[in-house]
Design a protein around this motif. Structure first.
Motif, mmCIF file in Angstrom:
data_model
loop_
_atom_site.group_PDB
_atom_site.id
_atom_site.type_symbol
_atom_site.label_atom_id
_atom_site.label_comp_id
_atom_site.label_asym_id
_atom_site.label_seq_id
_atom_site.Cartn_x
_atom_site.Cartn_y
_atom_site.Cartn_z
ATOM 1 N N LEU A 152 -3.412 70.563 143.312
ATOM 2 C CA LEU A 152 -3.850 70.977 141.987
ATOM 3 C C LEU A 152 -5.236 71.612 142.100
ATOM 4 N N PRO A 153 -5.613 72.489 141.182
ATOM 5 C CA PRO A 153 -6.944 73.126 141.263
ATOM 6 C C PRO A 153 -8.081 72.116 141.322
ATOM 7 N N SER A 154 -7.934 70.995 140.670
ATOM 8 C CA SER A 154 -8.999 69.991 140.658
ATOM 9 C C SER A 154 -9.185 69.310 142.010
ATOM 10 N N GLU A 155 -8.191 69.384 142.900
ATOM 11 C CA GLU A 155 -8.266 68.711 144.190
ATOM 12 C C GLU A 155 -8.755 69.617 145.310
ATOM 13 N N ILE A 156 -8.735 70.935 145.094
ATOM 14 C CA ILE A 156 -8.993 71.865 146.189
ATOM 15 C C ILE A 156 -10.401 71.714 146.759
ATOM 16 N N PHE A 157 -11.392 71.491 145.890
ATOM 17 C CA PHE A 157 -12.788 71.435 146.343
ATOM 18 C C PHE A 157 -13.340 70.022 146.344
ATOM 19 N N GLU A 158 -12.471 69.029 146.416
ATOM 20 C CA GLU A 158 -12.935 67.652 146.498
ATOM 21 C C GLU A 158 -13.689 67.411 147.805
ATOM 22 N N MET A 159 -14.732 66.577 147.720
ATOM 23 C CA MET A 159 -15.495 66.193 148.901
ATOM 24 C C MET A 159 -15.519 64.675 148.994
ATOM 25 N N PRO A 160 -15.143 64.131 150.136
ATOM 26 C CA PRO A 160 -14.634 64.821 151.317
ATOM 27 C C PRO A 160 -13.235 65.372 151.066
ATOM 28 N N PRO A 161 -12.865 66.444 151.754
ATOM 29 C CA PRO A 161 -11.551 67.058 151.509
ATOM 30 C C PRO A 161 -10.409 66.129 151.916
ATOM 31 N N ARG A 162 -9.323 66.206 151.168
ATOM 32 C CA ARG A 162 -8.139 65.401 151.445
ATOM 33 C C ARG A 162 -7.075 66.289 152.082
ATOM 34 N N LEU A 163 -6.529 65.817 153.195
ATOM 35 C CA LEU A 163 -5.486 66.577 153.866
ATOM 36 C C LEU A 163 -4.162 66.467 153.121
ATOM 37 N N ILE A 164 -3.856 65.280 152.620
ATOM 38 C CA ILE A 164 -2.616 65.041 151.883
ATOM 39 C C ILE A 164 -2.937 65.003 150.389
ATOM 40 N N PRO A 165 -2.383 65.903 149.595
ATOM 41 C CA PRO A 165 -2.690 65.912 148.145
ATOM 42 C C PRO A 165 -2.242 64.627 147.463
ATOM 43 N N ARG A 166 -2.987 64.251 146.423
ATOM 44 C CA ARG A 166 -2.573 63.094 145.631
ATOM 45 C C ARG A 166 -1.259 63.380 144.909
ATOM 46 N N VAL A 167 -1.172 64.588 144.369
ATOM 47 C CA VAL A 167 0.041 65.009 143.662
ATOM 48 C C VAL A 167 0.496 66.347 144.240
ATOM 49 N N PHE A 168 1.706 66.379 144.772
ATOM 50 C CA PHE A 168 2.269 67.634 145.293
ATOM 51 C C PHE A 168 2.779 68.473 144.125
ATOM 52 N N GLN A 218 -4.604 90.618 148.216
ATOM 53 C CA GLN A 218 -5.895 90.897 147.591
ATOM 54 C C GLN A 218 -5.854 90.721 146.081
ATOM 55 N N ALA A 219 -4.663 90.661 145.492
ATOM 56 C CA ALA A 219 -4.551 90.481 144.047
ATOM 57 C C ALA A 219 -5.058 89.118 143.602
ATOM 58 N N PHE A 220 -5.129 88.160 144.533
ATOM 59 C CA PHE A 220 -5.596 86.819 144.179
ATOM 60 C C PHE A 220 -7.117 86.695 144.271
ATOM 61 N N VAL A 221 -7.767 87.744 144.760
ATOM 62 C CA VAL A 221 -9.227 87.748 144.846
ATOM 63 C C VAL A 221 -9.764 88.525 143.656
ATOM 64 N N ARG A 222 -10.189 87.798 142.640
ATOM 65 C CA ARG A 222 -10.682 88.434 141.426
ATOM 66 C C ARG A 222 -12.142 88.846 141.595
ATOM 67 N N GLU A 223 -12.682 89.507 140.562
ATOM 68 C CA GLU A 223 -14.064 89.985 140.633
ATOM 69 C C GLU A 223 -15.062 88.845 140.683
ATOM 70 N N ARG A 224 -14.783 87.767 139.941
ATOM 71 C CA ARG A 224 -15.740 86.669 139.854
ATOM 72 C C ARG A 224 -15.238 85.361 140.463
ATOM 73 N N TYR A 225 -13.972 85.278 140.851
ATOM 74 C CA TYR A 225 -13.447 84.044 141.411
ATOM 75 C C TYR A 225 -12.209 84.351 142.250
ATOM 76 N N VAL A 226 -11.787 83.345 142.998
ATOM 77 C CA VAL A 226 -10.610 83.470 143.856
ATOM 78 C C VAL A 226 -9.611 82.397 143.454
ATOM 79 N N GLU A 227 -8.360 82.794 143.278
ATOM 80 C CA GLU A 227 -7.301 81.835 142.959
ATOM 81 C C GLU A 227 -6.815 81.214 144.268
ATOM 82 N N TRP A 228 -7.511 80.160 144.699
ATOM 83 C CA TRP A 228 -7.281 79.614 146.030
ATOM 84 C C TRP A 228 -5.888 79.013 146.187
ATOM 85 N N GLY A 229 -5.424 78.309 145.197
ATOM 86 C CA GLY A 229 -4.112 77.685 145.301
ATOM 87 C C GLY A 229 -2.994 78.698 145.492
#
Length: 276
Positions: free
Chosen positions: A36-52, A230-241
């Motif tokens: 989920l977007p809320s999990e992508i930048f968690e610190m420390p990073p989690r290898l296995i997502p809480r919710v797939f 490149q469509a996922f790289v916006r001008e001000r942000y990146v849709e990482w998921g």
């Protein structure tokens, strides 16, 4: 005895650590694609997502015409593979197993051509295709593979053919076989590992090529996957998921191809450097 065992274990450990280092980005990419977007930048990073979640994959297909871009990429890639498999073996065969006075001059020129950076020939090639009216189409991305442009593939195949048993060729000539029959009936069937190596190298280069499609393709419906990402790289942000989901799907065919032909690929690379 202990020293011998330690000396055997250390290289294996080093290779294992090196393998983990190379596979780590792929594992994190795959993990991020299910987060989920809320999990992508968690610190420390989690290898296995809480919710797939498969939302990233759904969004990837909605953001770009994924199937269309995939079809375009497959078309260009397979055309390049076919071109290299048709032309490169012919050139390599003539530079290795056919005696003619010009090959001692041509082969150094092939090596020199390999050393010229793509950036040097990019503008002259573009101007040539522009004057031929081929820019904006797939042709500039396909035609060079059928022209025998100096490349690593010619060099690899030439090295492979240099180690080919000359007795087979002499026996075929004694029986009256022509060079064409020797090439297609004897040499090619016995050089499958080298051809597999050339196919994988060509597939990998063409599949991931970004510069040439960006240079020659002007209409969005003709884009390849490398441009579509490149469509996922916006001008001000990146849709990482969604970007990681699309990147995983983009990488998957290359991984499948390599593991499917791994033995022939390694054998082809090994035998290509046996004799110069």
């Amino acid at each position: 005895m202990k020293k011998i065992r330690i000396s055997n274990i250390i290289p294996q450990i080093a290779l294992l650590l090196l393998g983990l280092l190379f596979i780590a980005p792929f594992v994190f990419m795959l993990s991020t694609s299910f987060k989920l977007p809320s999990e992508i930048f968690e610190m420390p990073p989690r290898l296995i997502p809480r919710v797939f979640t498969l939302e990233n994959y759904a969004q990837a297909f909605m953001t770009i015409p994924f199937f269309r871009y995939t079809l375009n990429t497959f078309l260009i890639t397979f055309a390049n593979v076919a071109g290299q498999l048709i032309i490169a073996p012919m050139i390599a065969y003539s530079l290795s197993l056919i005696d003619w006075s010009g090959k001692k001059i041509i082969f150094p020129l092939v090596l020199v051509g390999m050393m010229i950076p793509q950036q040097v020939t990019m503008i002259p090639l573009y101007m040539t295709f522009f004057r031929l009216g081929l820019t904006g189409s797939f042709w500039p991305l396909i035609i060079p593979a059928f022209l025998g442009i100096p490349s690593l593939y010619i060099f690899l195949l030439r090295q492979f053919f240099m180690g080919f048993p000359k007795s087979l060729i002499h026996a075929a000539k004694v029986d009256g076989a022509s060079e064409i029959r020797i090439f297609y009936g004897i040499v090619l069937p016995l050089c499958k590992p080298a051809l597999v190596a050339v196919s994988i190298f060509t597939f990998l280069y063409t599949w991931t090529d970004f510069l040439n499609p960006l240079l020659y393709l002007s209409r969005s419906e003709m884009y390849t996957l490398s441009i579509g990402l490149q469509a996922f790289v916006r001008e001000r942000y990146v849709e990482w998921g969604p970007l990681m989901a699309a990147s995983f799907l983009f990488t998957l065919p290359v991984i499948i191809l390599f593991f499917a032909a791994q033995r022939q690929f390694v054998e082809g690379i090994t035998l290509s450097g046996v004799k110069s």
